[in-house]
Design a protein around this motif. Sequence first.
Motif, short mmCIF file in Angstrom:
data_model
loop_
_atom_site.label_atom_id
_atom_site.label_comp_id
_atom_site.label_asym_id
_atom_site.label_seq_id
_atom_site.Cartn_x
_atom_site.Cartn_y
_atom_site.Cartn_z
N ASN A 88 -43.82 0.19 -4.43
CA ASN A 88 -43.38 0.15 -3.02
C ASN A 88 -42.96 1.56 -2.62
OD1 ASN A 88 -42.94 -1.43 -0.61
ND2 ASN A 88 -40.75 -1.13 -0.92
N LYS A 89 -42.57 1.69 -1.38
CA LYS A 89 -42.20 2.99 -0.81
C LYS A 89 -41.25 3.75 -1.73
CE LYS A 89 -43.56 4.38 2.12
NZ LYS A 89 -44.75 5.27 2.04
N ARG A 146 -56.32 5.21 2.03
CA ARG A 146 -55.00 5.21 1.40
C ARG A 146 -55.11 4.51 0.04
NH1 ARG A 146 -49.90 3.92 4.73
NH2 ARG A 146 -49.07 5.23 3.07
N ASP A 186 -46.56 -2.73 -2.09
CA ASP A 186 -47.93 -2.36 -1.74
C ASP A 186 -48.93 -2.78 -2.79
OD1 ASP A 186 -46.00 -0.31 -0.40
OD2 ASP A 186 -47.83 -0.36 0.80
N GLN A 218 -39.70 5.22 8.09
CA GLN A 218 -40.15 3.91 8.58
C GLN A 218 -38.98 2.96 8.80
OE1 GLN A 218 -41.54 5.59 6.03
NE2 GLN A 218 -43.69 5.10 5.75
N ARG A 260 -49.92 0.95 9.46
CA ARG A 260 -49.50 1.17 8.06
C ARG A 260 -48.84 -0.11 7.57
NH1 ARG A 260 -44.99 -0.34 9.08
NH2 ARG A 260 -44.35 0.33 7.02
N GLY A 261 -48.42 -0.12 6.29
CA GLY A 261 -47.92 -1.36 5.71
C GLY A 261 -49.10 -2.07 5.06
N ALA A 262 -48.91 -2.51 3.82
CA ALA A 262 -50.05 -3.00 3.03
C ALA A 262 -50.87 -4.09 3.74
CB ALA A 262 -49.55 -3.48 1.67
O1 MRU Z 1 -46.53 4.17 3.75
P1 MRU Z 1 -46.37 2.83 4.40
O2 MRU Z 1 -45.53 2.87 5.63
O3 MRU Z 1 -47.70 2.15 4.64
O4 MRU Z 1 -45.58 1.99 3.33
C1 MRU Z 1 -45.20 0.66 3.60
C2 MRU Z 1 -44.40 0.05 2.52
O5 MRU Z 1 -44.12 0.65 1.51
C3 MRU Z 1 -44.04 -1.39 2.68
O6 MRU Z 1 -42.82 -1.65 2.08
C4 MRU Z 1 -45.14 -2.20 1.98
O7 MRU Z 1 -46.38 -1.95 2.57
C5 MRU Z 1 -44.89 -3.64 1.97
S1 MRU Z 1 -45.15 -4.23 3.55
C6 MRU Z 1 -45.28 -5.58 4.09
#
Ligand code: MRU
Length: 368
Positions: free
Chosen positions: A254-255, A90, A244, A203, A53-55
């Motif tokens: 973002n999250k 996603r 993201d 996370q 996970r993470g963009a």
């Molecule tokens: O749902 P996730 O865990 O994939 O969300 C991740 C985030 O929101 C991060 O902050 C975002 O991807 C930036 S990461 C380098």
Amino acid sequence: MRVAGRAMRTIWLGADRCAVEIIDQTLLPHELAIVRLTTLDMAVRAIRDMQVRGAPLIGAAAAYGIALAMMADPSARNLDEAVAALAATRPTAVNLRWALDEMHRALAILSEGERAAAAFVKAGAIADEDVAINRAIGEHGAALIAAAQRRKGAGARIDILTHCNAGWLATVDWGTALAPVYRAFDAGIPLHVWVDETRPRNQGAGLTAWELGQHGVPHTVIVDNAGGHLMQEGMVDLCITGTDRTAANGDVANKIGTYLKALAARDNNVPFYVALPSPTIDWSLDDGSAIPIETRDPREVTHIAGWSADGVRREVRLTPEDSTAANYAFDVTPARLVTGLITERGVCPASRDGLLGLFPERRRLGAA
Ligand code: MRU
């Protein structure tokens, strides 16, 4: 980055060169398990179920997913189907679409016989590029931390608040929001990180705390609602988060909960920076209002999982049986609340002019 002293990335080609290996992030921080992905379906599941996970990491994993698909069937039809299957995993992180477009562009022009080998090479290049980009983000962001430290005074500790996990686990290596932290820490700047736990999937508590700990960075996990209080008390010098998807005007998705931190930061004159690699910029969107916001299984809200004292993963219910729950995974922070965007080319104002100043080729190419 290092895990128990050993250098690791989050995704790599297996030694037999026909599988891709990942860290299963659903098991961290309790277990460091490596999973071998050998098929497109496994890659799709790994992204959808958030083993990766993470963009930026979602983008790299999707690129390798295409390579696995091409290994099984390099036809043009299978290339299109693999792109569609991965694109549906996603919705919010635009790096997914970016990586799939890059792969499709590179592979569609090749013969079937050339596709599988070329796909692995291209996916590897996307992964390596992510590492280089994040290293540069780290340098630019560390300069901001160093400047904050000079303003605060010799020997003073810089307290940084971050949300979710935008560290090396969210990328191939280094991270986005945490790359400046690692750079500054390695340069000897005294610092400490406030880690938002980041409900519902935690996370922050599970991943950010783990990776900061592996690197020896002092940190404290806080509940998501604590940040505003800490800012009022003068206990936060700056916030750095990831994103993201960033619209062309500097609005950042973002999250979930990032927006509330940005509001609190503005009310307390705390600088709020967002770190992003350029593949996270969606030049086709004028602003953040059209960014698709992922909604996930309400069970992530109604239940919580952890490791019991006897080392077993257990899930327990938090809410009454008959309460409904909603699970919005991301929110959009308007550019006006963002002090600056930290990119691989430097730091710019969160605005169309700011982004175009760093990426002037986009002015020539047009918005999209
Ligand atoms: O749902 P996730 O865990 O994939 O969300 C991740 C985030 O929101 C991060 O902050 C975002 O991807 C930036 S990461 C380098």
